[in-house]
Design a protein around this motif. Structure first.
Motif, short mmCIF file in Angstrom:
data_model
loop_
_atom_site.label_atom_id
_atom_site.label_comp_id
_atom_site.label_asym_id
_atom_site.label_seq_id
_atom_site.Cartn_x
_atom_site.Cartn_y
_atom_site.Cartn_z
N PRO A 142 0.82 -1.23 0.00
CA PRO A 142 0.00 0.00 0.00
C PRO A 142 0.84 1.26 0.00
CG PRO A 142 -0.92 -1.61 1.51
CD PRO A 142 0.38 -2.18 1.04
N TRP A 143 1.98 1.24 0.71
CA TRP A 143 2.74 2.49 0.81
C TRP A 143 3.69 2.72 -0.36
CZ3 TRP A 143 6.85 2.56 5.28
CH2 TRP A 143 7.79 1.54 5.09
N ASP A 144 3.70 1.83 -1.33
CA ASP A 144 4.52 2.04 -2.50
C ASP A 144 4.06 3.23 -3.34
OD1 ASP A 144 6.38 0.10 -2.04
OD2 ASP A 144 5.34 -1.45 -3.17
N ALA A 145 2.84 3.71 -3.07
CA ALA A 145 2.31 4.87 -3.80
C ALA A 145 2.76 6.19 -3.17
CB ALA A 145 0.79 4.82 -3.86
N LEU A 146 3.41 6.11 -1.99
CA LEU A 146 3.87 7.33 -1.33
C LEU A 146 4.91 8.06 -2.18
CD1 LEU A 146 4.33 6.16 2.38
CD2 LEU A 146 2.50 7.59 1.46
N GLN A 147 4.86 9.39 -2.11
CA GLN A 147 5.85 10.20 -2.79
C GLN A 147 6.89 10.75 -1.82
OE1 GLN A 147 6.08 10.71 -6.26
NE2 GLN A 147 4.65 9.00 -6.11
N SER A 148 6.52 10.90 -0.55
CA SER A 148 7.46 11.41 0.46
C SER A 148 7.39 10.54 1.71
CB SER A 148 7.14 12.87 0.80
OG SER A 148 5.85 12.98 1.35
N PHE A 149 8.50 10.51 2.45
CA PHE A 149 8.61 9.63 3.60
C PHE A 149 9.51 10.30 4.64
CE2 PHE A 149 10.42 5.52 5.44
CZ PHE A 149 9.28 5.22 6.17
N LYS A 150 9.03 10.36 5.89
CA LYS A 150 9.80 10.96 6.98
C LYS A 150 10.00 9.92 8.07
CE LYS A 150 9.97 14.88 10.19
NZ LYS A 150 9.32 16.15 10.60
N HIS A 191 13.50 -1.70 2.73
CA HIS A 191 12.06 -1.80 2.93
C HIS A 191 11.36 -0.45 2.71
CE1 HIS A 191 12.27 -5.86 4.72
NE2 HIS A 191 13.46 -5.45 5.16
N PHE A 192 12.13 0.60 2.44
CA PHE A 192 11.53 1.91 2.22
C PHE A 192 10.67 1.90 0.96
CE2 PHE A 192 14.87 4.85 4.44
CZ PHE A 192 14.53 4.28 5.65
N PRO A 193 9.59 2.66 0.95
CA PRO A 193 8.83 2.83 -0.29
C PRO A 193 9.66 3.63 -1.29
CG PRO A 193 8.02 4.34 1.38
CD PRO A 193 9.00 3.44 2.07
N PRO A 194 9.44 3.44 -2.58
CA PRO A 194 10.27 4.11 -3.60
C PRO A 194 9.86 5.57 -3.78
CG PRO A 194 8.62 2.77 -4.66
CD PRO A 194 8.47 2.50 -3.18
N VAL A 195 10.12 6.38 -2.75
CA VAL A 195 9.67 7.77 -2.74
C VAL A 195 10.64 8.66 -3.52
CG1 VAL A 195 8.47 7.51 -0.55
CG2 VAL A 195 10.89 8.18 -0.56
#
Length: 361
Positions: A13-21, A44-48
Motif C-alpha cells: 500500500p505504501w509504494d504509492a507514497l511520494q514522500s517519507f519521513k 524496505h523503504f517505499p520508492p519515494v
C-alpha cells in the motif's frame, strides 16, 4: 524505482507514497553496517522521491557490529530516485559522500551534522578519491547546511560540484552558552564553489555567524551579482562594509533584503545601511530624540529591482524602541517597495529559524 519494486512480488500500500519521513531515537543501532548489504531497513523503504531521515547521534551510539566508525549505507537504486533529501546525520562523512554520489536526480538537499566538532569532510568516498572537479550533483538547485560547524560546512562546500545551484542556506551551530560561530575563510569557500560549479546563486541565507573580518562578507556579496534574495539572520558584522557603496551597483538584481537581529542599533552605522539602499528605497532617516521617530524622505530615483527591505533591530536597553517593539514601522513606497523596521527586546535569544513573521508582525 523498478529495481526497488522488483524486490517485492506484490505491491505494498505504501509504494504509492511520494514522500517519507523517518526519525530514529535511542543510542542502539541494530542494522548491519556492511557495505552493499542487502539486509537493511533501507531496502524496505517505499520508492519515494522525497526522504526526510534523522539518524541517532554518533556520540555514544552502540552498534551490533561494534564498529568504531559508524557508516551510512543506503541502496543506490533508492538514492537515484530521490529529488528531495533532508538528512540529519553525523556518522562517517566519507559514507555520506558515498551515498550522495548516487543522488543524480536530487534537486533539494538539506544536511544537518548536529554541530559535531569532530565532523569534517575530505575529498573521498568509500570507493576512493573524488574527481578533481568534486562530487557532481547535476540537478541540485537548493542546498541547506544546518546547525553545523564551520569546518563541516567548509569541507562540504569544498568537495561538491553544483552547476544548477540557485539557493544556498547556511546555518552555523551555536555553542551551548549562546556564543555564535566565528566565521573565517567562508568567502573563499563560496568563491571556490562558484568557480568549480560555474553556478549562479540567486538566494543566499546565512544564520548564526560572526564575521570577525567583515570584509569577508563584503567579498561574498560582491561575488554574487545575480542575487535576488539575501537573508542575514543573527549574523554579526560591521555595517561599515556598506560605506560608499550602492546596492544598485553591487547587487543590481536584489529584490528582497532581510536582516534579522541587526548587529547594531548605532544610528551612525545604520545610516550606512540606509545609504546603501538609498537608490532603491528612496528614503533616508531623520532622527529625533528616539529612534522610533522615523521620518521618510522620498526622493526621485529610477525604478529598480528591490521589492522588500526588512530590518529587525535589537534594543540596546530595555526602555528603548518601546513603541517600535509593539507595532513596528512599516510603509510602502509609491512604486510598491515595502520597507519594514521593528525591534526585539535586548535580552531576547532568537532562534536560528527566526523569520519576519515571528518578529515583525
Amino acid at each position: 524505482m523498478n529495481q526497488m519494486k522488483a524486490r517485492w512480488p506484490k505491491s505494498r500500500p505504501w509504494d504509492a507514497l511520494q514522500s517519507f519521513k523517518l526519525e530514529f531515537i535511542g543510542q542502539e543501532w541494530k542494522e548491519p553496517l556492511v557495505h552493499n548489504s542487502n539486509d537493511t531497513i533501507y531496502h524496505h523503504f517505499p520508492p519515494v522521491t522525497s526522504l526526510d531521515l534523522t539518524l541517532p547521534s554518533v556520540e555514544g551510539l552502540f552498534t551490533i557490529d561494534d564498529e568504531e566508525v559508524v557508516k551510512l549505507f543506503i541502496p543506490e537504486q533508492f538514492l537515484a530516485n530521490l529529488r528531495t533529501l533532508n538528512l540529519t546525520c553525523d556518522w562517517d562523512p566519507t559514507s555520506i559522500l558515498t551515498s550522495l554520489q548516487f543522488c543524480t536526480s536530487l534537486q533539494s538537499l538539506s544536511l544537518s551534522f548536529r554541530g559535531n566538532l569532530d565532523f569534517y569532510f575530505v575529498g573521498e568516498t568509500l570507493d576512493g578519491p573524488l574527481p578533481e572537479d568534486g562530487l557532481l550533483l547535476p540537478r541540485l538547485h537548493t542546498l541547506r547546511l544546518q546547525y553545523s560547524t564551520l569546518s563541516a560546512i567548509s569541507g562540504f562546500l569544498d568537495v561538491v560540484n553544483t552547476p544548477s545551484l540557485q539557493e544556498l542556506d547556511v546555518s552555523f551551530e551555536m555553542i551551548p552558552d549562546g556564543i555564535k560561530s566565528t566565521v573565517t575563510g567562508f568567502d573563499d569557500d563560496i568563491l571556490n564553489l562558484i568557480e568549480r560549479s560555474k553556478c549562479e546563486i540567486r538566494r543566499l541565507k546565512i544564520h548564526m555567524a560572526v564575521f570577525s573580518h567583515s570584509e569577508e562578507l563584503k567579498t561574498i556579496l560582491q561575488s554574487l551579482p545575480s542575487l535576488t534574495h539575501l537573508l542575514l539572520n543573527n549574523t554579526i558584522f560591521d555595517l561599515e562594509i556598506f560605506r560608499n557603496l550602492r546596492c544598485n551597483e553591487m547587487l543590481p538584481h536584489l529584490e528582497v533584503f532581510e536582516i534579522f537581529d541587526c548587529p547594531t542599533s548605532d544610528r551612525r552605522k545604520l545610516d550606512k545601511l540606509c545609504n546603501f539602499f538609498e537608490v532603491y528605497v528612496n528614503w533616508n532617516f531623520e532622527y529625533g530624540e528616539n529612534i522610533e521617530d522615523i521620518k521618510i524622505v522620498e526622493d526621485e530615483r529610477p525604478t529598480t529591482a528591490l521589492k522588500k527591505l526588512y530590518v529587525t533591530l535589537r534594543e540596546p536597553a530595555p526602555i528603548d524602541f518601546e513603541r517600535l517593539e509593539h507595532s513596528g514601522t512599516q510603509f510602502r513606497r509609491r512604486d510598491g517597495v515595502e520597507v519594514r523596521f521593528c525591534s526585539i527586546p535586548h535580552d531576547t535569544e532568537p532562534t536560528p529559524d527566526m523569520t519576519d513573521s515571528n518578529w515583525c508582525s
